[in-house]
Design a protein around this motif. Structure first.
Motif, PDB file in Angstrom:
ATOM      1  N   GLY A 301       0.661  -1.150  -0.209  1.00  0.00           N
ATOM      2  CA  GLY A 301       0.071   0.080  -0.135  1.00  0.00           C
ATOM      3  C   GLY A 301       0.638   1.279   0.364  1.00  0.00           C
ATOM      4  N   ASP A 302       1.442   1.251   0.902  1.00  0.00           N
ATOM      5  CA  ASP A 302       2.621   2.705   1.157  1.00  0.00           C
ATOM      6  C   ASP A 302       3.663   2.931  -1.024  1.00  0.00           C
ATOM      7  OD1 ASP A 302       4.449   0.463   0.871  1.00  0.00           O
ATOM      8  OD2 ASP A 302       5.812   1.354   2.146  1.00  0.00           O
ATOM      9  N   VAL A 303       4.157   1.948  -1.832  1.00  0.00           N
ATOM     10  CA  VAL A 303       3.873   2.212  -2.531  1.00  0.00           C
ATOM     11  C   VAL A 303       2.948   2.027  -3.252  1.00  0.00           C
ATOM     12  CG1 VAL A 303       5.290   0.783  -4.903  1.00  0.00           C
ATOM     13  CG2 VAL A 303       5.864  -0.014  -2.515  1.00  0.00           C
ATOM     14  N   ALA A 304       2.074   2.097  -2.968  1.00  0.00           N
ATOM     15  CA  ALA A 304       0.849   2.438  -4.180  1.00  0.00           C
ATOM     16  C   ALA A 304       0.632   3.918  -4.009  1.00  0.00           C
ATOM     17  CB  ALA A 304      -0.501   1.881  -4.194  1.00  0.00           C
ATOM     18  N   ALA A 305       0.474   4.160  -2.529  1.00  0.00           N
ATOM     19  CA  ALA A 305       0.314   5.370  -2.489  1.00  0.00           C
ATOM     20  C   ALA A 305       1.071   6.799  -2.471  1.00  0.00           C
ATOM     21  CB  ALA A 305       0.147   5.368  -0.887  1.00  0.00           C
ATOM     22  N   GLU A 306       2.226   6.711  -2.768  1.00  0.00           N
ATOM     23  CA  GLU A 306       3.918   7.055  -3.010  1.00  0.00           C
ATOM     24  C   GLU A 306       3.954   7.477  -4.014  1.00  0.00           C
ATOM     25  OE1 GLU A 306       6.858   9.660  -2.620  1.00  0.00           O
ATOM     26  OE2 GLU A 306       5.006   8.938  -0.778  1.00  0.00           O
ATOM     27  N   SER A 307       3.862   6.384  -4.950  1.00  0.00           N
ATOM     28  CA  SER A 307       3.579   6.579  -6.565  1.00  0.00           C
ATOM     29  C   SER A 307       2.632   7.587  -7.246  1.00  0.00           C
ATOM     30  CB  SER A 307       3.315   5.813  -7.057  1.00  0.00           C
ATOM     31  OG  SER A 307       2.363   4.380  -6.908  1.00  0.00           O
ATOM     32  N   LEU A 308       1.592   7.740  -6.686  1.00  0.00           N
ATOM     33  CA  LEU A 308       0.116   8.405  -7.116  1.00  0.00           C
ATOM     34  C   LEU A 308       0.194  10.005  -6.705  1.00  0.00           C
ATOM     35  CD1 LEU A 308      -3.486   6.009  -6.806  1.00  0.00           C
ATOM     36  CD2 LEU A 308      -1.099   6.645  -8.602  1.00  0.00           C
ATOM     37  N   ARG A 309       1.165  10.373  -5.316  1.00  0.00           N
ATOM     38  CA  ARG A 309       0.764  11.250  -4.878  1.00  0.00           C
ATOM     39  C   ARG A 309       2.422  11.817  -5.830  1.00  0.00           C
ATOM     40  NH1 ARG A 309       3.398  10.129  -0.353  1.00  0.00           N
ATOM     41  NH2 ARG A 309       1.651  10.019   0.657  1.00  0.00           N
ATOM     42  N   GLU A 310       2.833  11.438  -6.917  1.00  0.00           N
ATOM     43  CA  GLU A 310       3.987  11.619  -8.227  1.00  0.00           C
ATOM     44  C   GLU A 310       2.451  12.469  -9.050  1.00  0.00           C
ATOM     45  OE1 GLU A 310       7.104  13.519  -6.368  1.00  0.00           O
ATOM     46  OE2 GLU A 310       6.553  12.942  -5.378  1.00  0.00           O
ATOM     47  N   PHE A 311       1.462  11.399  -9.066  1.00  0.00           N
ATOM     48  CA  PHE A 311       1.274  11.254 -10.963  1.00  0.00           C
ATOM     49  C   PHE A 311       0.622  12.539 -10.613  1.00  0.00           C
ATOM     50  CE2 PHE A 311      -2.968  10.701 -12.844  1.00  0.00           C
ATOM     51  CZ  PHE A 311      -2.510  10.780 -13.902  1.00  0.00           C
TER      52      PHE A 311
END
Length: 452
Positions: A301-311
């Motif tokens: 989940g932390d990987v998904a959240a961090e990558s969408l923060r950069e989208f």
């Protein structure tokens, strides 16, 4: 369609020569690169030289500029873009010589079968954004995916990527039942509305097509549990639902007023906290779909959240272009009443002094079929500027014009050409305005000309 896909499969083998008509296209260029990587000899043709054709030539793919019968010499089969019809010289020559001609979707369907994970993102709206979001997640999770998006993604500096991993991610369109050529292990359905009514007879036929697509999934289905048409289409099927309703397995909870922040629970457990850089409920739902797919693939989940923060959005999706006379200029690809509604709702959350909407309808058939819906949504803007209808693949046998919309929208303005749109926007732009150029054609040029 299975028989045709089985037929093309025998041609897509190492050492064989395939020719791609329209090889510079957004879906054809990566197809050529993937086929070359599979060990095939690939040639192609396109009407015009471009950055796309230059890239292919740099990869030792022979590209002819202009369509001529001799271009297909030596090919065991021809694969064509949807824009290449039977009167194309190369298609005609192949048919005359008995060389089989296949659609690009059929080729992608065969290629898809070579991957352990084949994720197909479908829906009337949101495909490009959701596929782009999921690309960010899969890249951050080091899945090294092969990606096919129907738009430009800054992360990739392109709309596609040829990876070496065991995952392929495809934006999957329902038009002409194209996505029924695919073999998804995970089928994602974002929403279902009436569209492409030049092909489909109505909503029930569209729902049936999406159900057929879902039934192709060899592993799992992820679908919008908040969307009535989707729920109706998938009645009786086993699928993972996403949305904000309590019954959804992938659920957004405690969303902020602009829908940029929320917690995501999967099967009742907190998976991640999202802080998005894009606004609006429609983008929050797109994010839930992307995160749901990531969860189903075992991405933390932390990987998904961090990558969408950069989208920060795909090209032409609520894309900020610049400022003119104190007015913020944006561009958006919305070309369906449902997309217009989502865009206008998101812009209202920005609290502009005025929302100025420069809209270019896309295709005559869609404008006629959804005319009253377009009128209803366009009336929600403060100022409406109407460009003439973008023909795309059609001819105006209906006799419809944007003037017809203008007559139904009080205070709206009709502009026959894009330079006229630009000039009108120049005259009326005020500090505090948000100006959106909207449509799937070339309306973006009006905003870009304004900024120049």
């Amino acid at each position: 369609m299975d028989n045709r896909n089985n037929l093309i499969k025998q041609y897509l083998r190492p050492g064989n020569h395939v020719h791609l008509v329209g090889i510079g296209g957004v879906s054809m260029r990566p197809l050529g690169l993937v086929l070359k990587g599979m060990g095939l000899t690939v040639t192609g043709s396109d009407m015009n030289a471009s950055v796309s054709t230059d890239e292919l030539i740099a990869q030792n793919i022979q590209v002819a500029i202009g369509h001529r019968a001799e271009n297909i010499a030596g090919a065991c089969c021809v694969i064509r873009t949807a824009a290449a019809h039977n009167d194309n010289p190369e298609i005609a020559a192949a048919r005359a010589a008995g060389i089989p001609v296949f659609e690009r979707a059929q080729a992608w369907g065969v290629i898809m079968q070579e991957y352990k994970n084949a994720i197909c993102v479908s829906g009337t709206h949101g495909k490009t954004t959701t596929t782009s979001m999921l690309t960010h997640i899969l890249m951050a999770a080091h899945k090294d995916p092969t990606v096919m998006i129907g738009g430009y993604l800054p992360l990739l500096h392109a709309g596609h990527r040829v990876g070496a991993g065991d995952t392929i991610l495809m934006e999957s369109c329902e038009y002409c039942d194209s996505f029924l050529n695919f073999y998804p292990t995970l089928a994602v359905i974002l929403n279902i509305e009436a569209d492409h009514l030049d092909y489909f007879e109505g909503l029930s036929q569209i729902e049936h097509s999406f159900r057929e697509f879902a039934e192709l999934a060899t592993d799992r289905i992820l679908a919008n549990g908040d969307d009535t048409n989707t729920v109706e289409a998938l009645d009786g099927l086993n699928y993972v639902s996403f949305g904000f309703g309590e019954k959804n397995r992938v659920r957004g909870v405690r969303p902020s007023a602009d829908w940029r922040q929320m917690d995501v629970e999967c099967d009742g457990n907190v998976y991640c906290h999202l802080e998005l850089s894009v606004i609006g409920k429609h983008n929050a739902l797109n994010a839930l779909a992307a995160v749901g797919a990531a969860w189903m693939m075992g991405v933390p989940g932390d990987v998904a959240a961090e990558s969408l923060r950069e989208f920060h959005g795909a090209d032409r999706r609520q894309q900020f272009k610049g400022t003119y006379n104190g007015a913020d200029i944006y561009d958006d690809y919305a070309h369906h009443p449902g997309e217009l509604a989502a865009t206008i709702e998101a812009v209202r959350a920005m609290n502009p002094k005025r929302l100025v909407l420069a809209f270019q309808p896309h295709t005559y058939s869609r404008t006629k079929a959804l005319f009253s819906d377009f009128v209803r949504e366009l009336k929600k803007a403060d100022v409406v500027v109407l460009a003439e209808i973008y023909a795309a693949r059609e001819r105006n046998t209906i006799g419809i014009s944007s003037r017809d919309l203008q007559k139904e929208i009080p205070g709206s303005v009709y502009c026959e050409t894009l330079p006229e749109v630009t000039e009108y926007l120049r005259k009326i732009a005020q500090p505090g305005d948000v100006i959106f150029t909207v449509g799937a054609g070339d309306i973006y040029r009006a905003g870009e000309a304004l900024l120049k």
